[in-house]
Design a protein around this motif. Structure first.
Motif, short mmCIF file in Angstrom:
data_model
loop_
_atom_site.label_atom_id
_atom_site.label_comp_id
_atom_site.label_asym_id
_atom_site.label_seq_id
_atom_site.Cartn_x
_atom_site.Cartn_y
_atom_site.Cartn_z
N ALA A 18 39.40 31.53 53.78
CA ALA A 18 38.94 30.56 52.77
C ALA A 18 37.82 31.12 51.91
O ALA A 18 37.75 30.85 50.71
N ASP A 19 36.95 31.93 52.50
CA ASP A 19 35.85 32.53 51.76
C ASP A 19 36.38 33.45 50.66
O ASP A 19 35.98 33.35 49.50
N GLU A 20 37.30 34.33 51.03
CA GLU A 20 37.87 35.24 50.03
C GLU A 20 38.73 34.47 49.03
O GLU A 20 38.78 34.82 47.85
N GLN A 21 39.38 33.41 49.47
CA GLN A 21 40.17 32.58 48.56
C GLN A 21 39.26 31.98 47.48
O GLN A 21 39.62 31.97 46.30
N GLY A 22 38.09 31.50 47.88
CA GLY A 22 37.13 30.95 46.92
C GLY A 22 36.65 32.00 45.93
O GLY A 22 36.53 31.73 44.73
N MET A 23 36.38 33.21 46.42
CA MET A 23 35.93 34.28 45.53
C MET A 23 37.04 34.72 44.58
O MET A 23 36.78 35.03 43.42
N THR A 24 38.27 34.72 45.07
CA THR A 24 39.40 35.08 44.20
C THR A 24 39.57 34.04 43.09
O THR A 24 39.73 34.40 41.92
N ALA A 25 39.51 32.77 43.44
CA ALA A 25 39.62 31.70 42.44
C ALA A 25 38.49 31.79 41.42
O ALA A 25 38.71 31.64 40.21
N ALA A 26 37.27 32.05 41.89
CA ALA A 26 36.12 32.17 40.99
C ALA A 26 36.26 33.39 40.08
O ALA A 26 35.88 33.34 38.90
N THR A 27 36.82 34.47 40.60
CA THR A 27 37.02 35.67 39.79
C THR A 27 38.07 35.41 38.72
O THR A 27 37.90 35.81 37.56
N ILE A 28 39.15 34.73 39.07
CA ILE A 28 40.18 34.38 38.08
C ILE A 28 39.55 33.52 36.98
O ILE A 28 39.76 33.79 35.78
N ALA A 29 38.77 32.53 37.35
CA ALA A 29 38.12 31.66 36.36
C ALA A 29 37.17 32.46 35.46
O ALA A 29 37.13 32.25 34.25
N PHE A 30 36.44 33.41 36.05
CA PHE A 30 35.51 34.25 35.29
C PHE A 30 36.28 35.10 34.27
O PHE A 30 35.90 35.18 33.10
N THR A 109 57.05 48.07 46.67
CA THR A 109 57.72 48.04 45.36
C THR A 109 57.16 49.08 44.39
O THR A 109 57.58 49.14 43.24
N GLY A 110 56.19 49.89 44.85
CA GLY A 110 55.62 50.92 44.00
C GLY A 110 54.45 50.46 43.15
O GLY A 110 53.95 51.21 42.32
N ASN A 111 53.98 49.23 43.38
CA ASN A 111 52.81 48.73 42.65
C ASN A 111 51.55 48.96 43.47
O ASN A 111 51.61 49.10 44.69
N VAL A 112 50.41 48.98 42.78
CA VAL A 112 49.13 49.11 43.46
C VAL A 112 48.53 47.71 43.55
O VAL A 112 48.04 47.17 42.55
N PRO A 113 48.57 47.09 44.74
CA PRO A 113 48.06 45.73 44.89
C PRO A 113 46.55 45.70 45.13
O PRO A 113 45.95 46.70 45.52
N VAL A 114 45.96 44.56 44.92
CA VAL A 114 44.56 44.33 45.29
C VAL A 114 44.47 44.36 46.81
O VAL A 114 45.33 43.80 47.50
N PHE A 115 43.42 44.97 47.34
CA PHE A 115 43.19 44.99 48.78
C PHE A 115 42.17 43.93 49.20
O PHE A 115 42.26 43.37 50.29
N ASP A 116 41.20 43.65 48.33
CA ASP A 116 40.14 42.71 48.67
C ASP A 116 39.46 42.26 47.38
O ASP A 116 39.46 43.00 46.39
N VAL A 117 38.90 41.06 47.41
CA VAL A 117 38.14 40.52 46.27
C VAL A 117 36.80 40.03 46.81
O VAL A 117 36.76 39.34 47.84
N ASP A 118 35.74 40.39 46.12
CA ASP A 118 34.41 39.98 46.56
C ASP A 118 33.53 39.71 45.36
O ASP A 118 33.66 40.37 44.32
N ILE A 119 32.65 38.74 45.49
CA ILE A 119 31.62 38.49 44.48
C ILE A 119 30.29 38.65 45.19
O ILE A 119 30.05 38.02 46.22
N HIS A 120 29.45 39.51 44.65
CA HIS A 120 28.14 39.71 45.28
C HIS A 120 27.06 39.81 44.21
O HIS A 120 27.32 40.21 43.08
N THR A 121 25.87 39.44 44.60
CA THR A 121 24.72 39.43 43.70
C THR A 121 24.05 40.79 43.69
O THR A 121 23.80 41.38 44.75
N ILE A 122 23.76 41.28 42.50
CA ILE A 122 23.00 42.51 42.31
C ILE A 122 21.59 42.11 41.90
O ILE A 122 21.41 41.36 40.94
N PRO A 123 20.58 42.56 42.63
CA PRO A 123 19.21 42.15 42.32
C PRO A 123 18.74 42.68 40.96
O PRO A 123 19.24 43.71 40.48
N ALA A 124 17.77 41.99 40.38
CA ALA A 124 17.17 42.44 39.12
C ALA A 124 16.54 43.81 39.32
O ALA A 124 16.01 44.13 40.39
#
Length: 184
Positions: A18-30, A109-124
């Protein structure tokens, strides 16, 4: 910039929890909201590409010790306007490790699929404000016998077992990738 190929990859990807599902949905929206999502000048965040590098027998994973962040991570970096995020991941992995044997792992099928999706904060840092990295990760295979070539960004590079990678990295993001079943 062409967002549709990335959207297609993300929409066909099945997150592991569910955590990665949320990050994937947020990435699609972004990606849908920001046409310049591949450009680091977008100060709130941007797309990055990373490589989860494994040995051919899938028993080892390669991590880098990032100098600025002072953490063990998978290689990766900014898209800098390149919408081919798999190519970004491969380029960044080559630059950061010096390895020439790197190969993106294709599916049946010869395609390169996504292995993982993550959203992380980079500090200032300096005049760059805190922002998000919408990180798209790809499975990459490399020869563990090949010598590394260190870049200025890297303090260390090392092959780990999945269990070691989890303890050294101390991050849910790394742990999630290490737990994924990686087929030969």
């Amino acid at each position: 910039m062409h967002r549709q190929p990335l959207l297609n990859l993300l929409q066909s990807y099945t997150p592991v929890d569910a955590d990665e599902q949320g990050m994937t949905a947020a990435t699609i929206a972004f990606v849908e909201e920001y046409p310049n999502c591949f450009d680091r000048s977008l100060r709130i965040g941007h797309i990055t590409g990373s490589a989860w590098i494994v040995s051919p027998d899938r028993q080892q994973v390669l991590l880098i010790h990032h100098r600025k962040l002072d953490r063990w991570l998978q290689p990766g970096g900014h898209a800098d306007g390149d919408s081919d995020v798999a190519a970004v991941a491969l380029r960044e992995a080559q630059e950061e490790t010096g390895l020439t044997s790197l190969q993106l792992v294709e599916d049946a099928t010869g395609n390169v699929p996504v292995f993982d999706v993550d959203i992380h904060t980079i500090p200032a840092r300096g005049d760059i404000p805190e922002h998000l990295h919408y990180d798209i990760r790809f499975l990459v295979e490399a020869n563990p016998e090949e010598a590394f070539g260190f870049s200025d960004e890297i303090k260390n590079i090392r092959w780990f077992s999945a269990k070691e990678a989890i303890s050294y990295a101390d991050s849910e993001s790394i742990s999630r990738m290490a737990r994924k079943k990686v087929k030969n």
